[in-house]
Design a protein around this motif. Structure first.
Motif, PDB file in Angstrom:
ATOM      1  N   ILE A 116       0.298  -1.662  -0.103  1.00 48.75           N
ATOM      2  CA  ILE A 116       0.408   0.430   0.036  1.00 48.75           C
ATOM      3  C   ILE A 116       1.198   1.028   0.264  1.00 48.75           C
ATOM      4  CG2 ILE A 116      -2.006  -0.708   1.025  1.00 48.75           C
ATOM      5  CD1 ILE A 116      -0.819   0.036   3.826  1.00 48.75           C
ATOM      6  N   PHE A 117       1.835   1.036  -0.104  1.00 43.28           N
ATOM      7  CA  PHE A 117       2.669   2.471   0.551  1.00 43.28           C
ATOM      8  C   PHE A 117       3.116   3.066  -1.266  1.00 43.28           C
ATOM      9  CE2 PHE A 117       3.500   2.391   5.062  1.00 43.28           C
ATOM     10  CZ  PHE A 117       4.167   3.474   5.284  1.00 43.28           C
ATOM     11  N   LEU A 118       3.075   1.767  -1.715  1.00 44.12           N
ATOM     12  CA  LEU A 118       3.715   2.599  -3.603  1.00 44.12           C
ATOM     13  C   LEU A 118       1.891   2.774  -4.132  1.00 44.12           C
ATOM     14  CD1 LEU A 118       5.560   3.143  -5.256  1.00 44.12           C
ATOM     15  CD2 LEU A 118       5.597   0.672  -5.853  1.00 44.12           C
ATOM     16  N   VAL A 119       1.249   1.980  -3.745  1.00 43.38           N
ATOM     17  CA  VAL A 119       0.184   1.727  -4.871  1.00 43.38           C
ATOM     18  C   VAL A 119      -0.911   2.398  -4.126  1.00 43.38           C
ATOM     19  CG1 VAL A 119      -2.004   0.401  -4.967  1.00 43.38           C
ATOM     20  CG2 VAL A 119       0.422  -0.705  -4.888  1.00 43.38           C
ATOM     21  N   SER A 174      -3.685 -11.204   0.752  1.00 40.47           N
ATOM     22  CA  SER A 174      -2.157 -11.983   0.458  1.00 40.47           C
ATOM     23  C   SER A 174      -2.113 -11.992   2.167  1.00 40.47           C
ATOM     24  CB  SER A 174      -1.479 -10.609  -0.671  1.00 40.47           C
ATOM     25  OG  SER A 174      -0.850 -10.136   0.088  1.00 40.47           O
ATOM     26  N   VAL A 175      -1.834 -10.867   2.269  1.00 39.57           N
ATOM     27  CA  VAL A 175      -1.724 -11.580   4.267  1.00 39.57           C
ATOM     28  C   VAL A 175      -2.290 -13.277   4.883  1.00 39.57           C
ATOM     29  CG1 VAL A 175      -1.017 -11.035   6.328  1.00 39.57           C
ATOM     30  CG2 VAL A 175      -0.707  -9.221   4.758  1.00 39.57           C
ATOM     31  N   MET A 223       5.318   0.099   7.722  1.00 38.31           N
ATOM     32  CA  MET A 223       7.174   1.148   6.867  1.00 38.31           C
ATOM     33  C   MET A 223       8.217   0.405   6.963  1.00 38.31           C
ATOM     34  SD  MET A 223       6.145   4.086   9.832  1.00 38.31           S
ATOM     35  CE  MET A 223       6.074   3.469  10.431  1.00 38.31           C
ATOM     36  N   VAL A 224       8.218  -1.036   8.471  1.00 41.10           N
ATOM     37  CA  VAL A 224       9.156  -1.582   8.739  1.00 41.10           C
ATOM     38  C   VAL A 224      10.007  -2.363   7.596  1.00 41.10           C
ATOM     39  CG1 VAL A 224      10.761  -2.424  10.801  1.00 41.10           C
ATOM     40  CG2 VAL A 224       8.965  -0.435  11.037  1.00 41.10           C
ATOM     41  N   THR A 225       9.176  -3.298   7.419  1.00 42.50           N
ATOM     42  CA  THR A 225       9.511  -5.014   7.167  1.00 42.50           C
ATOM     43  C   THR A 225       8.286  -4.944   6.200  1.00 42.50           C
ATOM     44  OG1 THR A 225       7.471  -6.480   8.130  1.00 42.50           O
ATOM     45  CG2 THR A 225      10.432  -6.031   9.328  1.00 42.50           C
ATOM     46  N   GLY A 226       7.042  -4.344   5.900  1.00 37.04           N
ATOM     47  CA  GLY A 226       6.063  -5.227   4.943  1.00 37.04           C
ATOM     48  C   GLY A 226       5.280  -6.569   5.781  1.00 37.04           C
ATOM     49  N   ALA A 231       4.192 -10.672   9.184  1.00 39.79           N
ATOM     50  CA  ALA A 231       3.114 -12.447   9.352  1.00 39.79           C
ATOM     51  C   ALA A 231       3.684 -13.463   9.673  1.00 39.79           C
ATOM     52  CB  ALA A 231       1.882 -12.448   8.161  1.00 39.79           C
ATOM     53  N   LEU A 232       4.681 -13.637   8.347  1.00 36.83           N
ATOM     54  CA  LEU A 232       6.091 -14.934   8.688  1.00 36.83           C
ATOM     55  C   LEU A 232       6.960 -14.947  10.235  1.00 36.83           C
ATOM     56  CD1 LEU A 232       7.141 -15.199   5.012  1.00 36.83           C
ATOM     57  CD2 LEU A 232       5.377 -16.634   6.332  1.00 36.83           C
TER      58      LEU A 232
END
Length: 189
Positions: A60-63, A88-89, A139-142, A147-148
């Motif tokens: 979402i940060f780019l889209v 997707s998550v 912001m940090v990891t995606g 989730a992983l």
């Protein structure tokens, strides 16, 4: 009507994908590609928003800023970006155990019980927990990697899904507002 073999239809698809890339390279090409992207509009544009939001590191940060910057409907961009990212998550969460079992079979080892992480990772996890990871993850990891990480550290799937959904919703609202008012401010200069 133009099908998939119609040159105009193919050009619209290419412009929809290449429009954001052209913005960074050639202003004249950016205008024409952007016009075609917006003209394509409708289902194609929002399907691309959905798909790009589902891709790790685009998210979402780019889209959201790109979609709003290209003149797409603000609410439509926000909704489709949220859905693409959150679904997707959920897929990552749903298939985590299967992927872990497959990896263990591939490596010909028994899956080990989840062990506690040590060192710095453990200290961060103890201090902020799942809520901190989820809220900072866009912001940090995606969110996919978050989730992983949460699942690997032993969090329940339901809790991971709930916290990441809340985080994605919050960040979608923030990014949509900042993009909308930011582009409005820049256009007013």
């Amino acid at each position: 009507m133009g099908g998939a073999s119609d040159p105009g239809q193919r050009l619209s698809w290419i412009a929809a994908v290449a429009g954001p890339l052209a913005l960074a390279t050639d202003p004249a090409a950016a205008r024409s590609a952007t016009d075609l992207f917006v003209e394509t509009g409708g289902p194609v544009g929002y399907a691309l928003v959905f798909l790009f939001a589902a891709i790790p590191w685009f998210e979402i940060f780019l889209v959201i800023p790109v979609g709003i910057g290209l003149g797409m409907n603000v609410v439509g961009v926000a909704v489709f970006a949220f859905l693409g990212n959150v679904l997707s998550v959920y897929a990552v969460i749903a298939f985590h155990d299967r992927a872990r079992a497959w990896w263990a079979r591939y490596r010909r080892t028994e899956p080990k019980p989840r062990e506690r992480a040590g060192g710095r990772v453990r200290a961060v996890w103890d201090r902020y927990g799942l809520a901190g990871l989820a809220m900072s993850s866009p912001m940090v990891t995606g969110v996919h990697l978050a989730a992983l990480i949460a699942l690997a550290l032993g969090s329940r799937k339901r809790a991971v899904g709930a916290w990441l959904t809340a985080s994605i919703a919050l960040w979608t609202v923030i990014l949509t507002a900042v993009s909308y008012y930011g582009f409005g401010f820049v256009a007013g200069l």
